[in-house]
Design a protein around this motif. Sequence first.
Motif, short mmCIF file in Angstrom:
data_model
loop_
_atom_site.label_atom_id
_atom_site.label_comp_id
_atom_site.label_asym_id
_atom_site.label_seq_id
_atom_site.Cartn_x
_atom_site.Cartn_y
_atom_site.Cartn_z
N LEU A 11 0.84 -1.21 0.00
CA LEU A 11 0.00 0.00 0.00
C LEU A 11 0.87 1.25 0.00
CD1 LEU A 11 -2.79 -1.12 2.46
CD2 LEU A 11 -3.06 -0.57 0.06
N HIS A 12 2.02 1.20 0.69
CA HIS A 12 2.95 2.31 0.72
C HIS A 12 3.45 2.62 -0.69
CE1 HIS A 12 5.81 5.01 2.63
NE2 HIS A 12 6.78 4.46 1.88
N LEU A 13 3.80 1.54 -1.43
CA LEU A 13 4.25 1.72 -2.81
C LEU A 13 3.13 2.31 -3.67
CD1 LEU A 13 6.23 -1.58 -3.48
CD2 LEU A 13 7.15 0.73 -3.27
N LEU A 14 1.90 1.78 -3.46
CA LEU A 14 0.74 2.29 -4.19
C LEU A 14 0.60 3.79 -3.98
CD1 LEU A 14 -2.47 0.05 -3.92
CD2 LEU A 14 -1.47 1.02 -5.97
N GLY A 15 0.77 4.18 -2.71
CA GLY A 15 0.60 5.58 -2.37
C GLY A 15 1.58 6.49 -3.10
N HIS A 16 2.72 5.93 -3.46
CA HIS A 16 3.71 6.75 -4.14
C HIS A 16 3.52 6.75 -5.65
CE1 HIS A 16 6.23 8.20 -0.94
NE2 HIS A 16 6.19 7.01 -0.37
N ARG A 21 -2.87 5.81 -7.86
CA ARG A 21 -3.79 6.68 -7.12
C ARG A 21 -4.91 7.20 -8.01
NH1 ARG A 21 -0.17 11.08 -4.38
NH2 ARG A 21 -2.20 12.01 -3.95
N VAL A 22 -4.54 7.58 -9.24
CA VAL A 22 -5.57 8.09 -10.16
C VAL A 22 -6.60 7.00 -10.45
CG1 VAL A 22 -5.98 8.82 -12.53
CG2 VAL A 22 -4.15 9.88 -11.20
N LEU A 23 -6.08 5.77 -10.71
CA LEU A 23 -6.98 4.63 -11.00
C LEU A 23 -7.94 4.39 -9.84
CD1 LEU A 23 -7.62 2.39 -13.01
CD2 LEU A 23 -6.02 0.93 -11.77
N LEU A 24 -7.37 4.36 -8.63
CA LEU A 24 -8.18 4.11 -7.44
C LEU A 24 -9.24 5.22 -7.27
CD1 LEU A 24 -7.89 1.71 -5.61
CD2 LEU A 24 -6.70 3.15 -3.96
N GLY A 25 -8.79 6.47 -7.51
CA GLY A 25 -9.72 7.59 -7.40
C GLY A 25 -10.87 7.46 -8.39
N CYS A 26 -10.55 7.08 -9.64
CA CYS A 26 -11.61 6.92 -10.64
C CYS A 26 -12.56 5.80 -10.25
CB CYS A 26 -10.99 6.62 -12.01
SG CYS A 26 -10.12 8.04 -12.70
N LEU A 27 -12.00 4.67 -9.79
CA LEU A 27 -12.86 3.55 -9.38
C LEU A 27 -13.80 3.99 -8.26
CD1 LEU A 27 -10.39 0.51 -9.40
CD2 LEU A 27 -12.41 0.84 -10.83
N GLY A 28 -13.22 4.69 -7.28
CA GLY A 28 -14.04 5.16 -6.16
C GLY A 28 -15.15 6.08 -6.63
N VAL A 61 -10.57 8.60 -0.49
CA VAL A 61 -9.73 9.26 0.50
C VAL A 61 -8.27 8.83 0.34
CG1 VAL A 61 -9.20 9.34 2.96
CG2 VAL A 61 -11.54 9.69 2.20
N PHE A 62 -8.05 7.52 0.12
CA PHE A 62 -6.70 7.03 -0.04
C PHE A 62 -6.07 7.59 -1.31
CE2 PHE A 62 -3.17 4.45 0.68
CZ PHE A 62 -2.79 3.81 -0.50
N ALA A 63 -6.88 7.71 -2.37
CA ALA A 63 -6.36 8.24 -3.63
C ALA A 63 -5.88 9.68 -3.46
CB ALA A 63 -7.43 8.15 -4.71
N PHE A 64 -6.63 10.45 -2.69
CA PHE A 64 -6.28 11.85 -2.54
C PHE A 64 -5.18 12.08 -1.52
CE2 PHE A 64 -8.69 14.53 -5.21
CZ PHE A 64 -9.85 13.85 -5.52
#
Lengths: 216, 252
Positions: A11-16, A21-28, A61-64
């Motif tokens: 998850l730390h790597l994902l956050g970087h 992050r953009v993908l996760l934000g769009c999915l959300g 929230v995680f995406a942002f």
Amino acid sequence: MNLPDELLHFLHLLGHSLAARVLLGCLGATLMGLLGRRIALKNISPLPAIILALIALGALVFAFYPPVLNMMVRLDYSFRIRILWASLSLVVLLTTLESLRTSWLEERYALLWVGTSLVILFVAAFPQTIGLLRILSGMNYTSAVIALIFAFLVLVCFHFSIALSQHQNSNELLTREHALLERRVEELEELLKAATPQLPTSPHSASSDEAPAADT
Amino acid sequence: MSAASTKVLILIPAFNEEAALSVFLPELGTRYPILVVDDGSVDHTAAVARKHGAVVLRLPQNLGVGGAVQAGCGYAWRHGYDQVVRLDGDGQHPAECVSLLLDAIERDQLDMVTGSRFLSEEVQGYQSTRARQMGIGFLASALSRICRQRITDPTSGCFAINRRLIYYFSHRYPADYPEPEALALIARQGYHFGETAVQFRERQAGASSITGWGPAFYMLKVGLALLVDRARSVDPHFQRRTLDWVDGAQTP
């Protein structure tokens, strides 16, 4: 590294990674949109709606702001465990209320479930209340909550045993009454046959005694 | 529908009321047919009722007053009755109730009329104990708010219903302590109902089935049931306007 640490590292790597992050934000956002449409059309029941909304919100929230995960992990253990108990009891409470609302569940059985979840919710919100158990037995907070849940589950199971016993008695009574009614019908048919011999008898007369279908 | 052609049935759910019924049934007379629903009694309720000329529906086991009334409504529907007057088996409702209720239902064109002992200003007849009166008052104000009309006697077991409600109740009727829940239910489904003043008496014989912890549990159970009924969606199969076909229907 063990599994939780690997997960956190991932998850730390994902956050970087900006792409992730953009993908996760769009999915959300899409999930939120779909949910919003369904809610507006009243095409969804409350419990799945709440769970999916929380997932979508978490993803957004995680995406942002990825460090929010670090903040959550670094929260005090006692606080996190209380949030866990509160969430679990809320899920139980909402499931019970929803089942009541759609008539899946009878009120007399729902009472105990609602009571259990309310008590656990209360204990999660005010951990001092469980202090008595700690004084008596030296249990820590988590053990005390589990003991409380166990006590309530025993109550619920006992309530089920009582209800089952009543249904057993009721079934046996209806079976006896059924047999007596069957006998009365047979006697009536015999009387009718004696009075009007030219009429055909029904196929289930006393002469054709088959064993009734046995469904154990 | 003229009064002469309406078929009226008097419905009396009874649980171990052999003593009260032997006094009560002769008072009702033979003007209307009487159906006594024997709710799994262990005494001679059924025999006493038959001796006084009532039709008896013997339930194999005790279902409670809700189940007994529902069974009675099932009988009324299948035999084509237009109106049902429900009275208690303990003789608390005097025989004059019948004509009072039927007049009210014709006069105001209602689907259901409840006999209320608290409708008139002065205290009349048997009013029940103080504790119960307070509980009933609280329930009455809560129910009045839920149904959006004035209800003074939510637990009264004496009411009259027309054909639509006979059909409805024969399919759906609350099981435990049904009277307040039934009022809230029919208000939600769009039926017209009202109250008319009647005087109760002491029960003629026997003992009440609600004693001790009963009233407290009653309040809790009724409160929860009212909340849950409020949250449920309206049942489209049994709304008042859905049951228009009932008025002209022959027995099924």
